[in-house]
Scaffold this motif. Structure first.
Motif, PDB file in Angstrom:
ATOM      1  N   ASP B 207      -0.014   4.833 -13.151  1.00 12.84           N
ATOM      2  CA  ASP B 207      -0.473   5.070 -11.782  1.00 12.84           C
ATOM      3  C   ASP B 207      -1.409   6.264 -11.898  1.00 12.84           C
ATOM      4  OD1 ASP B 207      -0.863   6.072  -9.227  1.00 12.84           O
ATOM      5  OD2 ASP B 207       1.254   5.988  -8.655  1.00 12.84           O
ATOM      6  N   ALA B 208      -2.702   6.031 -11.723  1.00 14.95           N
ATOM      7  CA  ALA B 208      -3.697   7.094 -11.929  1.00 14.95           C
ATOM      8  C   ALA B 208      -3.740   8.026 -10.717  1.00 14.95           C
ATOM      9  CB  ALA B 208      -5.071   6.503 -12.215  1.00 14.95           C
ATOM     10  N   CYS B 209      -2.684   8.835 -10.589  1.00 22.48           N
ATOM     11  CA  CYS B 209      -2.672   9.953  -9.629  1.00 22.48           C
ATOM     12  C   CYS B 209      -2.680   9.546  -8.160  1.00 22.48           C
ATOM     13  CB  CYS B 209      -3.843  10.904  -9.889  1.00 22.48           C
ATOM     14  SG  CYS B 209      -3.968  11.485 -11.581  1.00 22.48           S
ATOM     15  N   THR B 210      -2.179   8.327  -7.854  1.00 25.22           N
ATOM     16  CA  THR B 210      -2.097   7.980  -6.429  1.00 25.22           C
ATOM     17  C   THR B 210      -0.706   8.252  -5.861  1.00 25.22           C
ATOM     18  OG1 THR B 210      -1.468   5.663  -6.814  1.00 25.22           O
ATOM     19  CG2 THR B 210      -3.828   6.154  -6.707  1.00 25.22           C
ATOM     20  N   ASP B 211       0.235   8.691  -6.710  1.00 28.03           N
ATOM     21  CA  ASP B 211       1.616   8.917  -6.254  1.00 28.03           C
ATOM     22  C   ASP B 211       2.160   7.720  -5.473  1.00 28.03           C
ATOM     23  OD1 ASP B 211       1.622  11.357  -7.503  1.00 28.03           O
ATOM     24  OD2 ASP B 211       2.010  12.539  -5.694  1.00 28.03           O
ATOM     25  N   THR B 212       1.943   6.548  -6.036  1.00 27.70           N
ATOM     26  CA  THR B 212       2.444   5.309  -5.441  1.00 27.70           C
ATOM     27  C   THR B 212       3.837   4.973  -5.954  1.00 27.70           C
ATOM     28  OG1 THR B 212       0.218   4.421  -5.145  1.00 27.70           O
ATOM     29  CG2 THR B 212       2.001   2.808  -5.252  1.00 27.70           C
ATOM     30  N   HIS B 213       4.125   5.364  -7.191  1.00 26.08           N
ATOM     31  CA  HIS B 213       5.395   4.957  -7.800  1.00 26.08           C
ATOM     32  C   HIS B 213       6.607   5.596  -7.135  1.00 26.08           C
ATOM     33  CE1 HIS B 213       3.525   3.509 -11.833  1.00 26.08           C
ATOM     34  NE2 HIS B 213       3.811   2.503 -11.048  1.00 26.08           N
ATOM     35  N   ARG B 214       7.598   4.736  -6.870  1.00 24.92           N
ATOM     36  CA  ARG B 214       8.897   5.185  -6.397  1.00 24.92           C
ATOM     37  C   ARG B 214       9.878   5.074  -7.563  1.00 24.92           C
ATOM     38  NH1 ARG B 214       8.725   0.180  -2.850  1.00 24.92           N
ATOM     39  NH2 ARG B 214       8.294  -0.379  -5.006  1.00 24.92           N
ATOM     40  N   LEU B 215      11.048   5.636  -7.396  1.00 27.49           N
ATOM     41  CA  LEU B 215      12.031   5.577  -8.479  1.00 27.49           C
ATOM     42  C   LEU B 215      12.319   4.132  -8.892  1.00 27.49           C
ATOM     43  CD1 LEU B 215      13.810   7.352 -10.270  1.00 27.49           C
ATOM     44  CD2 LEU B 215      15.654   7.035  -8.601  1.00 27.49           C
ATOM     45  N   VAL B 216      12.379   3.217  -7.898  1.00 27.66           N
ATOM     46  CA  VAL B 216      12.697   1.820  -8.215  1.00 27.66           C
ATOM     47  C   VAL B 216      11.608   1.154  -9.052  1.00 27.66           C
ATOM     48  CG1 VAL B 216      14.194   1.532  -6.199  1.00 27.66           C
ATOM     49  CG2 VAL B 216      11.759   0.971  -6.009  1.00 27.66           C
ATOM     50  N   ASP B 217      10.394   1.714  -9.054  1.00 26.05           N
ATOM     51  CA  ASP B 217       9.318   1.159  -9.882  1.00 26.05           C
ATOM     52  C   ASP B 217       9.405   1.646 -11.323  1.00 26.05           C
ATOM     53  OD1 ASP B 217       7.863  -0.175  -7.754  1.00 26.05           O
ATOM     54  OD2 ASP B 217       7.294   1.830  -7.064  1.00 26.05           O
ATOM     55  N   LEU B 218      10.099   2.747 -11.550  1.00 25.74           N
ATOM     56  CA  LEU B 218      10.071   3.383 -12.867  1.00 25.74           C
ATOM     57  C   LEU B 218      11.408   3.396 -13.597  1.00 25.74           C
ATOM     58  CD1 LEU B 218       7.827   6.440 -11.927  1.00 25.74           C
ATOM     59  CD2 LEU B 218       7.152   4.473 -13.323  1.00 25.74           C
ATOM     60  N   ALA B 219      12.519   3.231 -12.861  1.00 30.92           N
ATOM     61  CA  ALA B 219      13.842   3.424 -13.467  1.00 30.92           C
ATOM     62  C   ALA B 219      14.081   2.481 -14.644  1.00 30.92           C
ATOM     63  CB  ALA B 219      14.929   3.241 -12.402  1.00 30.92           C
ATOM     64  N   SER B 220      13.758   1.196 -14.479  1.00 30.58           N
ATOM     65  CA  SER B 220      14.021   0.268 -15.578  1.00 30.58           C
ATOM     66  C   SER B 220      13.082   0.547 -16.752  1.00 30.58           C
ATOM     67  CB  SER B 220      13.887  -1.183 -15.116  1.00 30.58           C
ATOM     68  OG  SER B 220      12.557  -1.465 -14.765  1.00 30.58           O
ATOM     69  N   ALA B 221      11.852   0.992 -16.456  1.00 26.99           N
ATOM     70  CA  ALA B 221      10.908   1.322 -17.534  1.00 26.99           C
ATOM     71  C   ALA B 221      11.446   2.460 -18.398  1.00 26.99           C
ATOM     72  CB  ALA B 221       9.544   1.704 -16.947  1.00 26.99           C
ATOM     73  N   VAL B 222      12.096   3.424 -17.759  1.00 24.24           N
ATOM     74  CA  VAL B 222      12.644   4.559 -18.513  1.00 24.24           C
ATOM     75  C   VAL B 222      13.586   4.055 -19.608  1.00 24.24           C
ATOM     76  CG1 VAL B 222      14.217   6.540 -18.345  1.00 24.24           C
ATOM     77  CG2 VAL B 222      12.392   6.243 -16.643  1.00 24.24           C
ATOM     78  N   VAL B 223      14.431   3.089 -19.269  1.00 20.47           N
ATOM     79  CA  VAL B 223      15.413   2.594 -20.242  1.00 20.47           C
ATOM     80  C   VAL B 223      14.773   1.626 -21.246  1.00 20.47           C
ATOM     81  CG1 VAL B 223      17.625   1.416 -20.536  1.00 20.47           C
ATOM     82  CG2 VAL B 223      17.236   2.862 -18.524  1.00 20.47           C
ATOM     83  N   LEU B 224      14.013   0.650 -20.736  1.00 20.08           N
ATOM     84  CA  LEU B 224      13.444  -0.387 -21.613  1.00 20.08           C
ATOM     85  C   LEU B 224      12.459   0.212 -22.613  1.00 20.08           C
ATOM     86  CD1 LEU B 224      12.575  -3.333 -19.156  1.00 20.08           C
ATOM     87  CD2 LEU B 224      14.533  -3.183 -20.700  1.00 20.08           C
ATOM     88  N   VAL B 225      11.565   1.053 -22.116  1.00 25.44           N
ATOM     89  CA  VAL B 225      10.496   1.559 -22.975  1.00 25.44           C
ATOM     90  C   VAL B 225      11.032   2.608 -23.956  1.00 25.44           C
ATOM     91  CG1 VAL B 225       8.262   2.763 -22.978  1.00 25.44           C
ATOM     92  CG2 VAL B 225       8.702   0.951 -21.325  1.00 25.44           C
ATOM     93  N   ARG B 226      11.992   3.385 -23.510  1.00 24.31           N
ATOM     94  CA  ARG B 226      12.595   4.361 -24.434  1.00 24.31           C
ATOM     95  C   ARG B 226      13.327   3.632 -25.574  1.00 24.31           C
ATOM     96  NH1 ARG B 226      16.259   8.289 -21.284  1.00 24.31           N
ATOM     97  NH2 ARG B 226      14.306   9.084 -20.421  1.00 24.31           N
ATOM     98  N   ALA B 227      14.067   2.571 -25.223  1.00 24.23           N
ATOM     99  CA  ALA B 227      14.792   1.809 -26.260  1.00 24.23           C
ATOM    100  C   ALA B 227      13.825   1.139 -27.234  1.00 24.23           C
ATOM    101  CB  ALA B 227      15.692   0.759 -25.616  1.00 24.23           C
ATOM    102  N   ALA B 228      12.578   0.920 -26.772  1.00 23.89           N
ATOM    103  CA  ALA B 228      11.576   0.251 -27.604  1.00 23.89           C
ATOM    104  C   ALA B 228      10.717   1.243 -28.382  1.00 23.89           C
ATOM    105  CB  ALA B 228      10.684  -0.622 -26.722  1.00 23.89           C
ATOM    106  N   GLY B 229      11.016   2.546 -28.255  1.00 27.30           N
ATOM    107  CA  GLY B 229      10.258   3.560 -29.007  1.00 27.30           C
ATOM    108  C   GLY B 229       9.190   4.268 -28.208  1.00 27.30           C
ATOM    109  N   GLY B 230       9.056   3.949 -26.926  1.00 25.85           N
ATOM    110  CA  GLY B 230       8.015   4.561 -26.117  1.00 25.85           C
ATOM    111  C   GLY B 230       8.538   5.672 -25.227  1.00 25.85           C
ATOM    112  N   ALA B 231       7.719   6.050 -24.242  1.00 27.19           N
ATOM    113  CA  ALA B 231       8.080   7.168 -23.373  1.00 27.19           C
ATOM    114  C   ALA B 231       7.537   6.941 -21.970  1.00 27.19           C
ATOM    115  CB  ALA B 231       7.518   8.461 -23.940  1.00 27.19           C
TER     116      ALA B 231
END
Lengths: 276, 276
Positions: B207-231
């Motif tokens: 999200d290029a600085c529009t502050d659109t993301h809510r927690l529900v948009d990012l919570a699953s990414a935190v777990v999935l992407v971290r488990a896959a080696g990302g951040a």
């Protein structure tokens, strides 16, 4: 299943379209099982369209050419160019639209082809490689396709090719269209994006003056979108017609109605000229 | 099937995740059979996240809440907000990510949820509504997920939220990232775009600085992407943490590696500040 979309082939579709589509989908899925993203995307040649051919493009095209040989139709295709068999029918095809998506694993790639009869585009079939979903048309008959019917650009849902910041005129045109649209998507698969105009899921799709579109990117859209009530144009008014010279380029505009196609083409062309 | 992606659930996944996902997919597909695009997209209320709720969002959330009631977990969700059942487990979910896609018929929408255990995100499941493809992780175990491993922005494949021309600072940041990337996509489904970072199909999503993301948009990414080696980061360094106040916003950066996440966040933040 979604409203307004068709998943079956229309009656009377030339067998070469279905044979080519099946060969494409089988070859893509087989290649993905055997090869990784780097191998799939590796440039292996320069195509007849003067762009580099990825290995996956070559694999898919070879599989299709072998499969359709018995049908006797002429072929016009991205990598091999023009294969004249003296038929009244010419298959104009993109063996794998969205090759970069397919190679990387973004599940948005397609087989897409139009059939020209005595030089006129008469039939088309687009198949979404990763799901098998199909959209087809023969003349005015389509597989349940109907565009959104939108006539104005302000507030429209637009798909666009990616912006090219190194090209200031094209960038100005891209940004101007974005300013007027309510939604913007970049799926990186021209043929899927055109199919979504035909189903009414999005209002228009355009190449914002980068002249990236080749005939194989637009031929099926001409048939599918027209059968669904929409229109296909070039931003600069060049006719989109059967031509065996695959180095020709267009900036295609695919829209829900002729009015929207005209307005979007005018918007892009004016912004492009103003930035000269 | 594509290389590097997983279509199954990992062992040990909390049943509430799978029950919610199944209820979501069933409700979306049923709603599409009954209602047209205009009815599905009609705003019917203001959600707990302070954005308008489409009818399809409401239908899907109601179906999920009914289905998971017996599991006894707390729920934090887009429309209804915080439902405290005194459990150690909290399901943080976007019942239908990409609602506008789903309503219009663009086949890119998802159910996506993370499970927080005593306040920490520990498990996640994202299901692509239109195909049933699934990506999941529990702790460091994932369903075959591995990012691309890319560490640098120049030449990366980026997914972005659409640009907002009315916001000059955010527009400058958006354009700067595009200048440095090799490929740009806008799929309009944050959770699917994050899943594609986790599979390695694309290198980063922001999200290029529009502050659109809510927690529900990012919570699953935190777990999935971290488990896959990302951040996963916020452009402005705000922590992405469990919070029952759904009006909080982030500009999320989801990337194949911590290095790429930092570089992309810095690139966006610098361009945003320079345009002030």
């Amino acid at each position: 299943m979604m409203p307004g979309t068709g998943w079956r082939d229309v009656p009377g579709l030339h067998p070469a379209l279905a044979i080519a589509a099946e060969a494409s989908v089988t070859a893509v899925n087989d290649a993905r099982l055997r090869l990784g993203p780097g191998d799939l995307a590796e440039p292996v040649a320069m195509g007849a369209d003067a762009t580099p051919t990825m290995r996956v493009d070559r694999i898919v095209e070879d599989a299709i050419l072998s499969a359709v040989e018995g049908t006797g139709v002429n072929i016009l295709t991205e990598e091999s160019g023009w294969i004249d068999r003296g038929s009244a029918y010419t298959l104009v095809m993109d063996p794998l639209d969205g090759s970069a998506n397919a190679a990387a694993g973004v599940p948005l790639s397609a087989f897409s082809a139009a059939l020209a009869t005595d030089g006129e585009f008469t039939q088309a079939l687009t198949v979404w490689t990763e799901t098998g979903w199909r959209w087809s048309a023969a003349g005015d008959t389509s597989s349940g396709l109907r565009t959104s019917g939108r006539t104005s650009l302000d507030g429209a849902a637009l798909s666009l090719l990616r912006p090219h910041p190194a090209n200031p005129q094209a960038s100005a045109a891209w940004w101007r269209a974005v300013e007027r649209a309510a939604r913007v998507r970049i799926l990186s698969s021209s043929c899927l994006e055109a199919a979504l105009v035909a189903t009414g899921a999005t209002d228009a799709f355009a190449d914002a003056c980068t002249d990236t579109h080749r005939l194989v990117d637009l031929a099926s859209a001409v048939v599918l979108v027209r059968a669904a009530g929409g229109a296909v144009r070039d931003v600069h008014g060049r006719p989109i017609e059967l031509d065996t010279d695959l180095t020709r380029r267009w900036s295609g505009v695919v829209a829900a109605t002729p009015e929207l196609a005209d307005e979007l083409a005018d918007c892009l062309a004016q912004a492009w000229r103003a930035a000269a």
